[in-house]
Design an enzyme around this catalytic site. Structure first.
Site, mmCIF file in Angstrom:
data_model
loop_
_atom_site.group_PDB
_atom_site.id
_atom_site.type_symbol
_atom_site.label_atom_id
_atom_site.label_comp_id
_atom_site.label_asym_id
_atom_site.label_seq_id
_atom_site.Cartn_x
_atom_site.Cartn_y
_atom_site.Cartn_z
ATOM 1 N N SER A 153 0.819 -1.210 0.000
ATOM 2 C CA SER A 153 0.000 0.000 0.000
ATOM 3 C C SER A 153 0.853 1.260 0.000
ATOM 4 O O SER A 153 1.987 1.280 0.495
ATOM 5 C CB SER A 153 -0.940 0.017 1.210
ATOM 6 O OG SER A 153 -1.587 1.260 1.349
ATOM 7 N N TYR B 83 -2.904 0.339 10.634
ATOM 8 C CA TYR B 83 -2.705 0.069 9.209
ATOM 9 C C TYR B 83 -1.408 0.710 8.725
ATOM 10 O O TYR B 83 -0.621 0.093 8.004
ATOM 11 C CB TYR B 83 -3.894 0.612 8.418
ATOM 12 C CG TYR B 83 -3.934 0.179 6.970
ATOM 13 C CD1 TYR B 83 -4.378 -1.095 6.614
ATOM 14 C CD2 TYR B 83 -3.530 1.046 5.957
ATOM 15 C CE1 TYR B 83 -4.420 -1.492 5.281
ATOM 16 C CE2 TYR B 83 -3.575 0.657 4.624
ATOM 17 C CZ TYR B 83 -4.021 -0.611 4.292
ATOM 18 O OH TYR B 83 -4.058 -1.005 2.966
ATOM 19 N N LYS C 289 1.740 -1.485 7.318
ATOM 20 C CA LYS C 289 2.143 -1.398 5.919
ATOM 21 C C LYS C 289 3.584 -0.906 5.776
ATOM 22 O O LYS C 289 4.286 -1.285 4.834
ATOM 23 C CB LYS C 289 1.170 -0.518 5.141
ATOM 24 C CG LYS C 289 -0.208 -1.154 4.973
ATOM 25 C CD LYS C 289 -0.113 -2.509 4.271
ATOM 26 C CE LYS C 289 -1.481 -3.113 4.003
ATOM 27 N NZ LYS C 289 -1.405 -4.380 3.242
#
Length: 269
Positions: free
Chosen positions: A137, A150, A154
């Site tokens: 991502s 998150y 990532k």
């Protein structure tokens, strides 16, 4: 990497990018597509439409599930040429995110890549070839507004990809990190007009096309949103200014970032 006649594993294959990868890869005439997810029904529906595909329902949020996926593929097909670690989940929230939620994000978004490498690397190294595609991502290069877990996970996923490339590149191991911004999927449903789609929401099919192109040229960074490269360069060139810009963006979208939990399953992103 040419995908024809290759044995390819895709995690998170029941939805979003993973599903699009399955259909796009099938056009390259691979030897076998092993589609993995916890959503057995969706997997089987996809596999029924792709003659070279098989569904393998498993939980990649635990090492046993990843080991089962790798071992089963090796036993049935003799090799894994490309392992696509695509499964991921998103939890919204900051420092008050519960330890349990943070751990689940960490296991699926980070540990799954370590477990995959731990299980698949020995056979790849023995053959002198193998490829890992890690969906890291754009949040792994920049940050994720509204989600501490998150963003951290990532960044870690990208770090794993870098380390594998540096450490095993001379042994024939190739690595690519897929770093899109917003992609149409269950994860981004209902987020139009928010920060998720500030540079445009790409279809999963468009991302899959970019992946095939990136694998063909063996690019480490696969960036379906071209803007991300410039943002990453801006961050490196003037970190303080980049932080100021992100703080401004945070204030702009603060009202659209509720402290709720989003978890659609491992098929997301």
């Amino acid at each position: 990497m040419k995908l024809n006649d290759k044995v390819i594993v895709i995690t998170g294959a029941a939805n979003g990018i993973g599903k699009a990868l399955a259909y796009r890869f099938a056009r390259e005439a691979p030897k076998k597509l092993v589609l993995a997810d916890i959503d057995r029904d969706s997997l089987e529906a996809i596999a029924s439409e792709l003659p070279m595909a098989e569904a393998l329902a498993c939980d990649i949020g635990c090492e046993e599930g990843v080991q089962h996926l790798v071992n089963s593929t090796l036993e049935q097909h003799g090799a894994i040429d490309l392992f696509c670690g695509n499964a991921g989940i998103l939890r919204l929230g900051g420092v008050n995110t519960s330890d349990a939620d943070f751990q689940k994000v960490w296991d699926i978004n980070v540990q799954s890549h370590i477990w995959a490498a731990r299980a698949a690397l020995p056979s790849m190294l023995e053959r002198g070839s193998g490829y890992f595609l890690i969906t890291a991502s754009a949040a792994g290069l920049l940050t994720q507004l509204g989600s501490l877990s998150y963003s951290v996970s990532k960044h870690a996923a990208l770090s794993i990809a870098e380390w594998l490339a540096v450490t095993h590149g001379h042994q024939g191991i190739k690595v690519s990190a897929l770093c899109p911004q917003a992609v149409e999927s269950n994860m981004t449903a209902g987020s139009d007009g928010s920060v998720a789609g500030i540079d445009g929401m790409l279809s999963a099919e468009t991302v899959a096309d970019c992946v095939v192109e990136g694998l063909d040229s063996e690019d480490f960074l696969i960036l379906p949103h071209p803007n991300v490269k410039q943002y990453f360069q801006n961050k490196a060139n003037d970190y303080q200014r980049w932080l100021g810009g992100m703080q401004k963006l945070q204030r702009q979208f603060a009202d659209l970032m509720p402290e709720n939990v989003i978890d659609g399953g491992q098929e997301l992103k």
